[in-house]
Scaffold this active site. Structure first.
Site, PDB file in Angstrom:
ATOM      1  N   LYS A 172      17.239   3.237   8.827  1.00  0.00           N
ATOM      2  CA  LYS A 172      16.623   4.354   9.543  1.00  0.00           C
ATOM      3  C   LYS A 172      15.180   4.008   9.875  1.00  0.00           C
ATOM      4  CE  LYS A 172      14.309   7.906   8.396  1.00  0.00           C
ATOM      5  NZ  LYS A 172      13.409   7.875   9.562  1.00  0.00           N
ATOM      6  N   PRO A 173      14.885   3.818  11.169  1.00  0.00           N
ATOM      7  CA  PRO A 173      13.488   3.560  11.535  1.00  0.00           C
ATOM      8  C   PRO A 173      12.694   4.863  11.525  1.00  0.00           C
ATOM      9  CG  PRO A 173      14.868   3.584  13.507  1.00  0.00           C
ATOM     10  CD  PRO A 173      15.783   3.860  12.332  1.00  0.00           C
ATOM     11  N   GLU A 247       7.571  -0.737  -0.852  1.00  0.00           N
ATOM     12  CA  GLU A 247       6.275  -1.247  -0.405  1.00  0.00           C
ATOM     13  C   GLU A 247       5.495  -0.016   0.037  1.00  0.00           C
ATOM     14  OE1 GLU A 247       3.359  -2.218   1.211  1.00  0.00           O
ATOM     15  OE2 GLU A 247       4.454  -3.090   2.916  1.00  0.00           O
ATOM     16  N   CYS A 281      -1.148  -0.992   5.441  1.00  0.00           N
ATOM     17  CA  CYS A 281      -1.331  -0.755   4.008  1.00  0.00           C
ATOM     18  C   CYS A 281      -2.174  -1.847   3.359  1.00  0.00           C
ATOM     19  CB  CYS A 281       0.010  -0.602   3.324  1.00  0.00           C
ATOM     20  SG  CYS A 281       1.146  -1.857   3.841  1.00  0.00           S
ATOM     21  N   GLU A 376      -6.441   6.149   0.460  1.00  0.00           N
ATOM     22  CA  GLU A 376      -6.250   5.308   1.641  1.00  0.00           C
ATOM     23  C   GLU A 376      -6.581   6.133   2.898  1.00  0.00           C
ATOM     24  OE1 GLU A 376      -2.078   4.268   2.132  1.00  0.00           O
ATOM     25  OE2 GLU A 376      -2.663   2.265   2.754  1.00  0.00           O
TER      26      GLU A 376
HETATM   27  P1  ADP Z   1       4.099   7.812   6.794  1.00  0.00           P
HETATM   28  O1  ADP Z   1       3.221   8.767   6.080  1.00  0.00           O
HETATM   29  O2  ADP Z   1       3.535   6.465   7.011  1.00  0.00           O
HETATM   30  O3  ADP Z   1       4.795   8.373   7.998  1.00  0.00           O
HETATM   31  P2  ADP Z   1       6.465   8.223   5.252  1.00  0.00           P
HETATM   32  O4  ADP Z   1       6.660   7.754   3.857  1.00  0.00           O
HETATM   33  O5  ADP Z   1       6.413   9.687   5.494  1.00  0.00           O
HETATM   34  O6  ADP Z   1       5.193   7.452   5.746  1.00  0.00           O
HETATM   35  O7  ADP Z   1       7.591   7.626   6.199  1.00  0.00           O
HETATM   36  C1  ADP Z   1       8.137   6.340   6.070  1.00  0.00           C
HETATM   37  C2  ADP Z   1       9.624   6.417   6.377  1.00  0.00           C
HETATM   38  O8  ADP Z   1      10.242   7.281   5.427  1.00  0.00           O
HETATM   39  C3  ADP Z   1       9.954   7.005   7.744  1.00  0.00           C
HETATM   40  O9  ADP Z   1      11.079   6.335   8.279  1.00  0.00           O
HETATM   41  C4  ADP Z   1      10.299   8.439   7.415  1.00  0.00           C
HETATM   42  O10 ADP Z   1      11.163   9.032   8.355  1.00  0.00           O
HETATM   43  C5  ADP Z   1      11.018   8.259   6.091  1.00  0.00           C
HETATM   44  N1  ADP Z   1      11.082   9.468   5.253  1.00  0.00           N
HETATM   45  C6  ADP Z   1      10.166  10.439   5.106  1.00  0.00           C
HETATM   46  N2  ADP Z   1      10.599  11.377   4.231  1.00  0.00           N
HETATM   47  C7  ADP Z   1      11.823  10.980   3.804  1.00  0.00           C
HETATM   48  C8  ADP Z   1      12.799  11.516   2.886  1.00  0.00           C
HETATM   49  N3  ADP Z   1      12.592  12.642   2.216  1.00  0.00           N
HETATM   50  N4  ADP Z   1      13.944  10.823   2.717  1.00  0.00           N
HETATM   51  C9  ADP Z   1      14.169   9.669   3.374  1.00  0.00           C
HETATM   52  N5  ADP Z   1      13.301   9.117   4.233  1.00  0.00           N
HETATM   53  C10 ADP Z   1      12.143   9.755   4.454  1.00  0.00           C
END
Ligand code: ADP
Length: 472
Positions: A172-173, A247, A281, A376
């Site tokens: 999932k991107p 990461e 990061c 950060e």
């Molecule tokens: P950022 O703050 O850099 O957007 P996130 O950790 O929110 O970082 O997002 C990184 C990835 O994790 C994205 O692909 C986002 O869609 C996914 N993501 C965010 N919340 C969830 C969740 N509860 N379960 C699975 N994936 C998630």
């Protein structure tokens, strides 16, 4: 407008689903609509990856290597288009996007080769009538969840070693940057990757994540993103005891000793701080400069920062593109406001520009109570603090829950080694602002994550160790 769909079991699906919009952060224009998948699609992708695992894991390493090499060749042939797509959805300057495609593709070629070097072991037995063997086997089906700041590299850094090891992948991107991911999958399909080996599901993050977390057939989760979401996913992985690679966030310190080559240090800070507008990061987040050279260092730094061009990433002379969204702008503004309230001085920048642009900023008079020295920032803010002794610099640099990257500038090699050994960080740039490259281990200490990506370490994360005892 090009069509973007989910890629499940070798088919482009989700045409009937509702969509979500992808926008260009430089202009706020809509650039694509992508299917808003959820639980059902995530399940289908997992079914496909499970089925495909049987034959993919059974291929010889040489067969897998050949397909991965073809993918590499196609990515290289399409690098301009991929880079342009990345700049449109993510905002980074085109030259950086091209650099990322080359870095991302570096993982693909490296792991195509490394697929052939998954060696086992024989261990001497204590008795004559036994032989003890160790084999490496693919972990199984992998779930990968990736962020928006490196829309290509965070995918290939996970997918290439997973495929090389014989694993199949559901991915999932990030919702902000699905287009580069989908284009990479189109090239993988063109390279002849068998159906189900790589599946892409875009849409509702939590639902997709939950579907994969609860699925006991998925044996590993690999994630790059925030520490907050990483912790959630780690907890969610416990129920089915998945392997986890994380990461997560960083809070990179830079230590500039009084014997540093100042030009090298300034260039190193600029390279590590302002890449991707400060949204990586491993971006240097806090600079500690020896008090004797602080004035000179700051003057040279400010001079260079003033020359950085802010603008649309598609324009050739742009050094700094837009930030990803409003929340990112507010965070940078909050960090600067807090620092100024607590006594910091803005040397350059400090302004929210039109749209999602923030001017590259340097502040001085910084102390450790300021938010920017503890969290950060993920934006173009450079706080410069001073120190008196090496011990003090090391202690302040280590005083963090994070431990991803740190940078040290000194011309004294003994001192350089002493400091790098004392730093509690997974990646250290010693007189180097850009340490990342495909063949080395990338990952953090403490709450910056678990596991390593890149190099021969990266493929181990996708391998199980099997011990076989043969009685003669
Ligand atoms: P950022 O703050 O850099 O957007 P996130 O950790 O929110 O970082 O997002 C990184 C990835 O994790 C994205 O692909 C986002 O869609 C996914 N993501 C965010 N919340 C969830 C969740 N509860 N379960 C699975 N994936 C998630």
């Amino acid at each position: 407008m090009e069509n973007y769909y989910l890629y499940i079991n070798g088919e482009w699906t989700g045409k009937d689903l509702e969509t979500f919009e992808v926008t260009n952060p430089a202009t706020s224009e809509k650039i694509a609509a992508v299917p808003n998948g959820g639980y059902a699609e995530a399940r289908k992708a997992a079914d496909a990856a499970c089925e495909a695992f049987k034959s993919w894991s059974d291929c010889s390493a040489y067969e897998r290597a050949e397909l991965i090499s073809k993918w590499h060749k196609l990515i290289d042939e399409n690098k301009e288009d991929l880079a342009r797509t990345m700049t449109l959805e993510q905002g980074k300057p085109l030259k950086e996007a091209l650099g990322e495609i080359s870095y991302a593709n570096g993982f693909v070629s490296w792991y195509a080769e490394e697929a052939k070097r998954v060696y086992g072991e024989t261990i001497p037995a204590a008795v004559r009538y036994k032989r003890l063997f160790v084999q490496k086997q693919p972990v199984g089906v992998i779930a990968a969840i990736t962020p928006w700041n490196f829309p290509a590299a965070m995918i290939t850094r996970k997918v290439a070693p997973a495929l090389a090891a014989g694993c199949t992948v559901v991915l999932k991107p990030a919702e902000q940057t699905p287009l580069t991911a989908i284009k990479l999958a189109k090239l993988a399909e063109k390279a002849g990757l068998p159906r189900g080996v790589l599946n892409i599901v875009t849409g509702r993050a939590q639902e997709i994540g939950d579907a994969w977390l609860e699925d006991s057939r998925i044996r590993k989760l690999t994630f790059t993103g925030s520490t907050e979401v990483g912790k959630l996913l780690m907890k969610g992985s416990a129920e089915t005891v998945k392997k986890v690679s994380l990461e997560l966030g960083g809070h990179a310190p830079v230590i500039v000793m009084e014997d540093a080559d100042l030009d090298k240090a300034v260039d190193g800070v600029i390279a590590s701080k302002f890449r991707n507008a400060g949204q990586t990061c491993v971006c240097s987040n806090r600079i500690y400069v020896h008090e004797k050279i602080a004035a000179e260092f700051t003057a040279r730094l400010v001079d260079k920062v003033k020359q950085l061009q802010v603008g649309n990433g598609l324009e050739e002379d742009t050094d700094i593109g837009p930030l990803i969204d409003e929340a990112a702008i507010s965070k940078v503004a909050r960090h600067i406001e807090d620092a100024v309230e607590k006594g910091a001085k803005i040397e350059t920048g400090g302004e929210v520009l039109e749209g999602l642009y923030y001017s590259p900023t340097v502040i001085t008079g910084v102390n450790d109570d300021m938010i920017c020295m503890n969290e950060e920032t993920f934006g173009p803010l450079t706080p410069v603090a001073t120190f008196k002794t090496e011990e003090e610099a090391i202690a302040r640099a280590n005083d963090s829950i994070y431990g991803l990257a740190a940078y040290v500038f000194t011309e004294n090699i003994t001192r350089g080694i002493r400091i790098t050994e004392a730093l509690e960080y997974g990646i250290i740039g010693l007189n180097d602002g850009m340490p990342s490259t495909p063949q080395v281990p990338f990952g953090g200490f403490k709450q910056s994550g678990l596991g390593r990506e890149g190099g021969h370490y990266g493929i181990e994360e996708f391998l199980e160790v099997k011990y076989i005892s043969l009685g003669l």
